[in-house]
Design a protein around this motif. Structure first.
Motif, mmCIF file in Angstrom:
data_model
loop_
_atom_site.group_PDB
_atom_site.id
_atom_site.type_symbol
_atom_site.label_atom_id
_atom_site.label_comp_id
_atom_site.label_asym_id
_atom_site.label_seq_id
_atom_site.Cartn_x
_atom_site.Cartn_y
_atom_site.Cartn_z
ATOM 1 N N ASN A 37 -5.722 -3.149 -10.303
ATOM 2 C CA ASN A 37 -4.623 -3.108 -9.335
ATOM 3 C C ASN A 37 -3.617 -4.217 -9.609
ATOM 4 O O ASN A 37 -2.396 -4.004 -9.521
ATOM 5 C CB ASN A 37 -5.159 -3.234 -7.914
ATOM 6 C CG ASN A 37 -5.829 -1.966 -7.427
ATOM 7 O OD1 ASN A 37 -5.682 -0.905 -8.033
ATOM 8 N ND2 ASN A 37 -6.562 -2.056 -6.332
ATOM 9 N N ARG A 38 -4.116 -5.413 -9.937
ATOM 10 C CA ARG A 38 -3.210 -6.529 -10.216
ATOM 11 C C ARG A 38 -2.390 -6.257 -11.472
ATOM 12 O O ARG A 38 -1.181 -6.535 -11.510
ATOM 13 C CB ARG A 38 -4.012 -7.830 -10.396
ATOM 14 C CG ARG A 38 -3.125 -9.059 -10.531
ATOM 15 C CD ARG A 38 -2.487 -9.382 -9.193
ATOM 16 N NE ARG A 38 -1.471 -10.408 -9.294
ATOM 17 C CZ ARG A 38 -0.175 -10.174 -9.473
ATOM 18 N NH1 ARG A 38 0.267 -8.922 -9.564
ATOM 19 N NH2 ARG A 38 0.688 -11.169 -9.544
ATOM 20 N N ASP B 280 0.252 -3.511 -10.795
ATOM 21 C CA ASP B 280 1.385 -3.998 -10.005
ATOM 22 C C ASP B 280 2.465 -4.600 -10.894
ATOM 23 O O ASP B 280 3.663 -4.485 -10.594
ATOM 24 C CB ASP B 280 0.910 -5.061 -8.999
ATOM 25 C CG ASP B 280 0.159 -4.464 -7.822
ATOM 26 O OD1 ASP B 280 0.239 -3.237 -7.629
ATOM 27 O OD2 ASP B 280 -0.526 -5.230 -7.112
#
Length: 281
Positions: free
Chosen positions: A64-65, A68
């Protein structure tokens, strides 16, 4: 993580990748610390191959990081496989919990490993032990750093004056016997000792720090060695497969990591039993 664990020269390198790798590792570290403190159910995804919710949640936090910040990058993760554009020149290779067996048995020797590759070459590698808060960080051309201090491989040029690290794959048949035969040959070469700690990424970190002169394992996946390879190379060492060829990021591979000076002597030993038992690549 205390501020002195990551040197300013890396954070000021104008590389967004190193910042994202560190932030993603910190997210995974929080997940693993939570499950270490509160417990988690462990299950088998294959014979002797353990997995837990800690693995999957920490991988999700990492991906997810990365997504992003780099939505157009590919990601290769141990639990989720390959995702993203197939032809992207940029690929993140992650092992959210390297050393699940140690984790399951409450042995505080495991790690999160995150690597960023561009055009098939490693650019950034971050490995962190979430329990001891030990950080191994490497950036291409800027060295290998352990807890904020630049480090280098051993200067030893004789096998008889070094320690050899090794690992086992889950195979308990011929590959295990090959490994044991290789260990016997290293003892015949007079090494000070052998060590098997069960976390390949940290074993490679030990080579880069000069603790091991040699590390080998006959079958590893890219996420096991992607970050550690760069750490060893930036520390002045050498990493190949057990036949001396460049490591690939497709499928499984044997791995031989050394301080460079010991590579040819170590390769003669590890290649002998690898080939004899049908595992030559």
């Amino acid at each position: 993580m205390s501020d002195d664990k990551i040197p300013d020269c890396l954070l000021e390198s104008n590389s967004q990748a190193i910042r994202v790798a560190i932030e993603a590792a910190m997210e995974a570290r929080r997940v693993l610390q939570h499950y270490w403190e509160h417990g988690v159910e462990i299950r088998e995804k294959g014979p002797k191959d353990l997995v837990s919710q800690a693995d999957t949640e920490s991988e999700t936090a990492i991906t997810n990081r990365i997504r992003d910040c780099f939505p157009d990058h590919a990601i290769l993760g141990e639990e989720s496989g390959f995702t993203g554009p197939e032809r992207s020149p940029n690929c993140w290779i992650i092992d959210p919990l390297d050393g699940t067996t140690n984790f399951a048995h409450r042995i505080p020797h495991f790690a999160t490993s995150i690597a960023f590759y561009h055009e098939g070459e490693p650019q950034v590698g971050v490995i962190v032990n979430p329990i001891t808060d030990e950080w191994y960080v490497a950036v291409r051309g800027k060295g290998a750093w352990y807890n904020g201090q630049q480090c280098g491989v051993s200067l030893e040029s004789e096998l008889g004056k070094t320690v050899v690290g090794f690992g086992f794959y889950y195979d308990r048949g011929m590959m295990m016997r090959s490994t044991l035969e290789t260990i016997a040959d290293f003892f015949q070469a007079g090494v000070h000792g052998v060590r098997r700690f069960g976390t390949a990424s940290l074993d490679l970190g030990f080579v880069g720090r000069g603790l091991f002169g040699v590390f080998f394992e006959y079958q590893l996946s890219p996420w096991d060695y992607a970050a550690g390879r760069l750490f060893v190379e930036e520390a002045g060492g050498r990493v190949t497969d057990c036949s001396g060829r460049l490591l690939q990021l497709v499928g499984k591979s044997s791995v031989l990591a050394t301080n460079g000076r010991l590579h040819e002597a170590a390769q003669r030993i590890v290649a002998t039993h690898h080939a004899r038992n049908g595992y030559q690549q």
